[in-house]
Design an enzyme around this catalytic site. Structure first.
Site, mmCIF file in Angstrom:
data_model
loop_
_atom_site.group_PDB
_atom_site.id
_atom_site.type_symbol
_atom_site.label_atom_id
_atom_site.label_comp_id
_atom_site.label_asym_id
_atom_site.label_seq_id
_atom_site.Cartn_x
_atom_site.Cartn_y
_atom_site.Cartn_z
ATOM 1 N N ASN A 14 44.576 44.493 53.175
ATOM 2 C CA ASN A 14 43.342 45.107 53.688
ATOM 3 C C ASN A 14 42.835 44.356 54.917
ATOM 4 O O ASN A 14 42.340 44.961 55.876
ATOM 5 C CB ASN A 14 42.267 45.142 52.596
ATOM 6 C CG ASN A 14 42.466 46.297 51.636
ATOM 7 O OD1 ASN A 14 42.236 47.443 51.996
ATOM 8 N ND2 ASN A 14 42.930 46.003 50.433
ATOM 9 N N MET A 87 38.622 37.451 45.122
ATOM 10 C CA MET A 87 38.660 37.515 43.664
ATOM 11 C C MET A 87 37.653 36.608 42.960
ATOM 12 O O MET A 87 37.831 36.279 41.791
ATOM 13 C CB MET A 87 40.081 37.205 43.169
ATOM 14 C CG MET A 87 41.141 38.134 43.743
ATOM 15 S SD MET A 87 40.721 39.891 43.629
ATOM 16 C CE MET A 87 41.126 40.181 41.928
ATOM 17 N N LYS A 88 36.614 36.189 43.668
ATOM 18 C CA LYS A 88 35.594 35.375 43.003
ATOM 19 C C LYS A 88 34.250 36.108 43.032
ATOM 20 O O LYS A 88 34.022 36.959 43.877
ATOM 21 C CB LYS A 88 35.473 34.019 43.709
ATOM 22 C CG LYS A 88 36.539 33.021 43.244
ATOM 23 C CD LYS A 88 36.413 31.718 43.984
ATOM 24 C CE LYS A 88 35.545 30.709 43.273
ATOM 25 N NZ LYS A 88 36.232 30.050 42.156
ATOM 26 N N LEU A 90 30.430 36.225 43.833
ATOM 27 C CA LEU A 90 29.515 35.560 44.767
ATOM 28 C C LEU A 90 28.232 35.153 44.049
ATOM 29 O O LEU A 90 27.783 35.854 43.122
ATOM 30 C CB LEU A 90 29.173 36.510 45.909
ATOM 31 C CG LEU A 90 30.339 36.917 46.816
ATOM 32 C CD1 LEU A 90 29.924 38.081 47.720
ATOM 33 C CD2 LEU A 90 30.833 35.732 47.643
ATOM 34 N N HIS A 106 37.201 48.384 46.341
ATOM 35 C CA HIS A 106 37.586 48.293 44.925
ATOM 36 C C HIS A 106 38.591 49.409 44.601
ATOM 37 O O HIS A 106 38.369 50.564 44.996
ATOM 38 C CB HIS A 106 36.346 48.424 44.029
ATOM 39 C CG HIS A 106 36.680 48.297 42.583
ATOM 40 N ND1 HIS A 106 36.944 47.079 41.990
ATOM 41 C CD2 HIS A 106 36.847 49.244 41.623
ATOM 42 C CE1 HIS A 106 37.257 47.280 40.722
ATOM 43 N NE2 HIS A 106 37.199 48.569 40.468
HETATM 44 C C1 GRF Z 1 43.223 45.456 46.543
HETATM 45 O O1 GRF Z 1 43.716 46.358 45.606
HETATM 46 C C2 GRF Z 1 41.712 45.387 46.458
HETATM 47 O O2 GRF Z 1 41.106 46.595 46.206
HETATM 48 C C3 GRF Z 1 41.554 44.469 45.282
HETATM 49 O O3 GRF Z 1 42.545 43.489 45.458
HETATM 50 C C4 GRF Z 1 43.625 44.028 46.205
HETATM 51 C C5 GRF Z 1 43.814 43.181 47.406
HETATM 52 O O4 GRF Z 1 44.912 43.568 48.170
HETATM 53 N N1 GRF Z 1 40.199 43.982 45.189
HETATM 54 P P1 GRF Z 1 45.167 42.889 49.591
HETATM 55 O O5 GRF Z 1 45.037 41.381 49.394
HETATM 56 O O6 GRF Z 1 44.161 43.421 50.552
HETATM 57 O O7 GRF Z 1 46.564 43.267 49.954
#
Ligand code: GRF
Length: 197
Positions: A14, A87-88, A90, A106
């Site tokens: 992303n 992944m944390k 806030l 998400h």
């Molecule tokens: C994605 O599926 C996002 O929605 C989720 O974690 C994943 C991250 O993918 N929160 P990337 O690191 O952007 O490839």
């Protein structure tokens, strides 16, 4: 040009979509830095490849971590913070400091399947449709006002990786679109509703 700060913990696809959209000037903004909690995040390599400054926040306990993250992000003084696979959770103080300036992507159609392993949750539930949501961050987990959503079908014999791949492709486009709207000052938030001017 809006100053965009990206927080990511992993692969960074992303993040890469945002880099590409800024390069093409689709987004009227500049990614000023990447901040990660994970020193092994692939996203860090992507930042390096594109000459984007990056910072790793590492602290032993949660309160120290929260303090360091807040200090680092305040110093960078962003207009927008994008959680791109961050992944944390806030801290409350962080969310209050950057009120309506933080957006998250998400991998489900919220409010269904908030939290971790959203794609697995959707498959286990037997959903026929899933997708992704771009939303502002509030104090809950994946509960903030929804900016954009994109749906994808769920097929009977899908595996978790099948669904992850199908959703991820839509995540990139939906996140970029959300960031474009934010940077163009097109988003108006009234309570839970986000209006696009
Ligand atoms: C994605 O599926 C996002 O929605 C989720 O974690 C994943 C991250 O993918 N929160 P990337 O690191 O952007 O490839």
């Amino acid at each position: 040009m809006k100053k965009i700060l990206v927080l990511a913990s992993g692969r960074g696809s992303n993040f890469q979509a945002l880099i590409d959209a800024c390069k093409k000037s689709d987004i009227q903004g500049k990614i000023v830095a990447l901040v990660s909690n994970n020193p092994h995040a692939e996203a860090l390599n992507k930042a390096q490849q594109h000459d984007i400054p990056f910072f790793i926040v590492g602290a032993k306990n949660k309160s120290e971590y929260d303090e360091q993250l807040l200090t680092q992000c305040k110093t960078l003084n962003p207009d927008l913070i994008v959680l791109a696979g961050y992944m944390k959770i806030l801290s409350k103080k962080f969310i209050d400091t950057f009120h309506l300036k933080i957006i998250n992507i998400h991998p489900s159609l919220l409010p269904a399947f908030a939290g971790l392993h959203a794609q697995k949750q959707a498959l286990e539930y037997g959903s026929r449709i899933s997708g992704c949501t771009v939303h502002f961050v509030d104090h809950g987990v994946d509960t903030g006002p929804i900016i954009l959503q994109t749906a994808v079908p769920v097929f009977p014999h899908d595996t978790v990786p099948d669904l992850e791949t199908r959703i991820l492709e839509k995540e990139h486009a939906t996140l970029v679109q959300g960031v474009i709207l934010f940077c163009d000052d097109k988003l108006v938030v009234q309570e839970r509703n986000v209006y696009i001017k």
